[in-house]
Design a protein around this motif. Structure first.
Motif, mmCIF file in Angstrom:
data_model
loop_
_atom_site.group_PDB
_atom_site.id
_atom_site.type_symbol
_atom_site.label_atom_id
_atom_site.label_comp_id
_atom_site.label_asym_id
_atom_site.label_seq_id
_atom_site.Cartn_x
_atom_site.Cartn_y
_atom_site.Cartn_z
ATOM 1 N N HIS A 50 0.801 -1.226 0.000
ATOM 2 C CA HIS A 50 0.000 0.000 0.000
ATOM 3 C C HIS A 50 0.834 1.277 0.000
ATOM 4 O O HIS A 50 0.292 2.357 -0.252
ATOM 5 C CB HIS A 50 -0.939 -0.005 1.203
ATOM 6 N N VAL A 51 2.120 1.167 0.264
ATOM 7 C CA VAL A 51 2.990 2.354 0.240
ATOM 8 C C VAL A 51 4.058 2.125 -0.822
ATOM 9 O O VAL A 51 5.140 1.607 -0.558
ATOM 10 C CB VAL A 51 3.631 2.614 1.617
ATOM 11 N N ARG A 52 3.730 2.494 -2.052
ATOM 12 C CA ARG A 52 4.657 2.379 -3.174
ATOM 13 C C ARG A 52 5.078 3.800 -3.559
ATOM 14 O O ARG A 52 4.412 4.468 -4.353
ATOM 15 C CB ARG A 52 3.993 1.670 -4.357
ATOM 16 N N LEU A 53 6.178 4.251 -2.969
ATOM 17 C CA LEU A 53 6.665 5.604 -3.179
ATOM 18 C C LEU A 53 8.122 5.550 -3.627
ATOM 19 O O LEU A 53 8.806 4.538 -3.435
ATOM 20 C CB LEU A 53 6.551 6.413 -1.883
ATOM 21 N N ASP A 54 8.599 6.640 -4.227
ATOM 22 C CA ASP A 54 9.978 6.685 -4.711
ATOM 23 C C ASP A 54 10.976 7.060 -3.625
ATOM 24 O O ASP A 54 12.184 6.940 -3.830
ATOM 25 C CB ASP A 54 10.091 7.689 -5.866
ATOM 26 N N ASN A 55 10.496 7.510 -2.483
ATOM 27 C CA ASN A 55 11.390 7.961 -1.419
ATOM 28 C C ASN A 55 12.313 6.838 -0.964
ATOM 29 O O ASN A 55 11.886 5.681 -0.864
ATOM 30 C CB ASN A 55 10.568 8.435 -0.217
ATOM 31 N N PRO A 56 13.564 7.145 -0.642
ATOM 32 C CA PRO A 56 14.433 6.124 -0.040
ATOM 33 C C PRO A 56 13.807 5.656 1.272
ATOM 34 O O PRO A 56 13.296 6.471 2.042
ATOM 35 C CB PRO A 56 15.760 6.852 0.180
ATOM 36 N N ALA A 57 13.834 4.348 1.518
ATOM 37 C CA ALA A 57 13.054 3.811 2.640
ATOM 38 C C ALA A 57 13.882 2.899 3.529
ATOM 39 O O ALA A 57 14.846 2.262 3.097
ATOM 40 C CB ALA A 57 11.842 3.052 2.111
ATOM 41 N N MET A 58 13.463 2.866 4.796
ATOM 42 C CA MET A 58 13.921 1.837 5.725
ATOM 43 C C MET A 58 12.691 1.149 6.282
ATOM 44 O O MET A 58 11.586 1.696 6.209
ATOM 45 C CB MET A 58 14.790 2.420 6.844
ATOM 46 N N PHE A 59 12.871 -0.047 6.788
ATOM 47 C CA PHE A 59 11.735 -0.800 7.321
ATOM 48 C C PHE A 59 11.986 -1.135 8.779
ATOM 49 O O PHE A 59 13.052 -1.584 9.154
ATOM 50 C CB PHE A 59 11.519 -2.104 6.545
ATOM 51 N N GLY A 60 10.937 -0.919 9.574
ATOM 52 C CA GLY A 60 10.985 -1.385 10.944
ATOM 53 C C GLY A 60 10.521 -0.336 11.929
ATOM 54 O O GLY A 60 10.649 0.863 11.676
ATOM 55 N N PRO A 61 9.922 -0.815 13.027
ATOM 56 C CA PRO A 61 9.698 -2.219 13.375
ATOM 57 C C PRO A 61 8.535 -2.840 12.597
ATOM 58 O O PRO A 61 7.633 -2.141 12.173
ATOM 59 C CB PRO A 61 9.385 -2.159 14.869
ATOM 60 N N GLY A 62 8.626 -4.161 12.426
ATOM 61 C CA GLY A 62 7.567 -4.854 11.714
ATOM 62 C C GLY A 62 8.094 -6.090 11.009
ATOM 63 O O GLY A 62 9.166 -6.597 11.324
ATOM 64 N N ASP A 63 7.317 -6.552 10.032
ATOM 65 C CA ASP A 63 7.639 -7.791 9.318
ATOM 66 C C ASP A 63 7.635 -7.509 7.826
ATOM 67 O O ASP A 63 6.591 -7.217 7.252
ATOM 68 C CB ASP A 63 6.614 -8.873 9.663
ATOM 69 N N PHE A 64 8.799 -7.586 7.193
ATOM 70 C CA PHE A 64 8.852 -7.322 5.753
ATOM 71 C C PHE A 64 8.896 -8.601 4.932
ATOM 72 O O PHE A 64 9.133 -8.572 3.726
ATOM 73 C CB PHE A 64 10.033 -6.412 5.392
ATOM 74 N N GLY A 65 8.653 -9.744 5.579
ATOM 75 C CA GLY A 65 8.549 -10.988 4.840
ATOM 76 C C GLY A 65 9.759 -11.879 5.009
ATOM 77 O O GLY A 65 10.724 -11.546 5.694
ATOM 78 N N PRO A 66 9.740 -13.064 4.380
ATOM 79 C CA PRO A 66 10.827 -14.034 4.527
ATOM 80 C C PRO A 66 12.091 -13.593 3.803
ATOM 81 O O PRO A 66 12.033 -12.781 2.871
ATOM 82 C CB PRO A 66 10.235 -15.300 3.912
#
Length: 348
Positions: A105-121
């Motif tokens: 649901h968040v498809r943006l061009d901005n440079p991104a980091m992930f967390g906390p959470g689950d980004f998959g296997p």
């Protein structure tokens, strides 16, 4: 020494942190109709679980809220699910949080980091570099990062969730009426673990007249846990392994020492598929001698004796204030988030 709040906040250009969360409690949706549908679903779930005295918030949402509070305490302008801001500032980094659905649901061009959470296997995670412009992936502790290291290399980093030490305060000695909370978070091989672990623990407590209450993960309301922590002199934490373990850390923030089952063996079948040989895991990944005592199956009686002898000498809140506070959590986030401003993709 942790840097002063103003110094930390000044490291982030425009003094703004852009966070996106998608989960049961909050939906990251750009279209107005989708946002309204997500809000209605969230409200219905909250009412349903409240009426049934179940946990209303997931661990991911608690982690997200604690992160936002940490950053606001620095004086940062925290934007939550603000698509307009992100699109207007395409070089400004964003941080995606919560369930893997946030990636859809968040498809943006901005440079991104992930967390906390689950980004998959692990096998799917490198694709996020292209699809979601992911530059930094975070997991709550070092041992879980090692499972992702072969696919992500140094792009996967440990980033713990800060504990709200204002919200979790020690109770007075006069309010203590319970020797132990037995926190049951057994997730695999339950029948076997009840037989060789949980039942012997409960039998020992009963035999020695140690008052206790059992709280099973997912089947108690937050208010029950708060009341138990306020009344307890100790918490027996029974879980195969944790990447962080918010419940035991909240108890520590409230001054309650921990007697932790820590076998050191990975049990999660999904994680086992990708784990390197000999990986050492823990049920209490943030812990030292101030926090309590660890034990393995068959070793509870001796560990309990050691714990009871030192119960009033442990200083778990000191550990949390030093290692897991809002200030410490904000510092770690800022360290990682600021790297994204130096990424080539962040200056296009």
């Amino acid at each position: 020494m942790i840097a002063a709040k103003s110094e930390l906040a000044a490291l982030i250009p425009s003094n703004t942190a852009a966070l996106f969360y998608d989960g049961f409690e909050l939906a990251a949706r750009e279209a107005p109709a989708a946002r309204l549908k997500g809000m209605a679903r969230t409200h219905a779930r909250h009412v349903y679980r409240t009426l049934r005295r179940k946990q209303t918030y997931t661990g991911y949402y608690t982690a997200f809220v604690n992160l936002a509070k940490s950053l606001e305490a620095l004086g940062l302008d925290v934007r939550i699910n603000d698509f307009d801001f992100a699109r207007a500032n395409p070089s400004h980094p964003i941080c995606l949080n919560g369930y893997a659905s946030v990636l859809e649901h968040v498809r943006l061009d901005n440079p991104a980091m992930f967390g906390p959470g689950d980004f998959g296997p692990p096998p799917a995670s490198p694709k996020l570099r292209e699809v979601n412009n992911m530059r930094i992936y975070t997991k709550p502790c070092p041992w879980i990062c090692e499972i992702y290291r072969p696919q992500l290399g140094d792009d996967v980093r440990p980033m713990f969730v800060a504990i709200d030490t204002d919200d979790w305060q020690p109770a007075s000695a006069a309010e203590k009426s319970l020797d132990f909370i037995v926190y049951d978070k057994i997730r695999w091989n339950r029948a076997e673990r009840e037989r060789d672990l949980l039942e012997p623990v409960l039998h020992h407590l009963q035999s020695f007249g140690l008052s206790h209450t059992v709280l099973r993960y997912g089947e108690h309301h937050l208010g029950q846990f708060r009341d138990a922590v306020k009344a307890a002199r100790g918490l027996i934490f029974i879980c195969e392994h944790e990447t962080q373990g918010l419940a035991y850390q909240e108890a520590m923030a409230a001054g309650v020492p921990i007697l932790a089952w820590d076998e050191g063996c990975l049990v999660d079948p999904h994680q086992m598929k990708h784990a390197p040989a000999g990986l050492q895991v823990s049920s209490v990944p943030y812990f030292d001698e101030r926090c309590g005592v660890k034990f393995k199956i068959g070793g509870f009686e001796k560990a309990c004796e050691q714990f009871m002898a030192r119960r009033d000498q442990f200083r778990p809140r000191d550990y949390v204030m030093e290692q897991l506070s809002h200030e410490a959590g904000a510092k770690r986030f800022v360290e990682l988030y600021c790297e994204l401003f130096n990424e080539p993709s962040a200056t296009k």
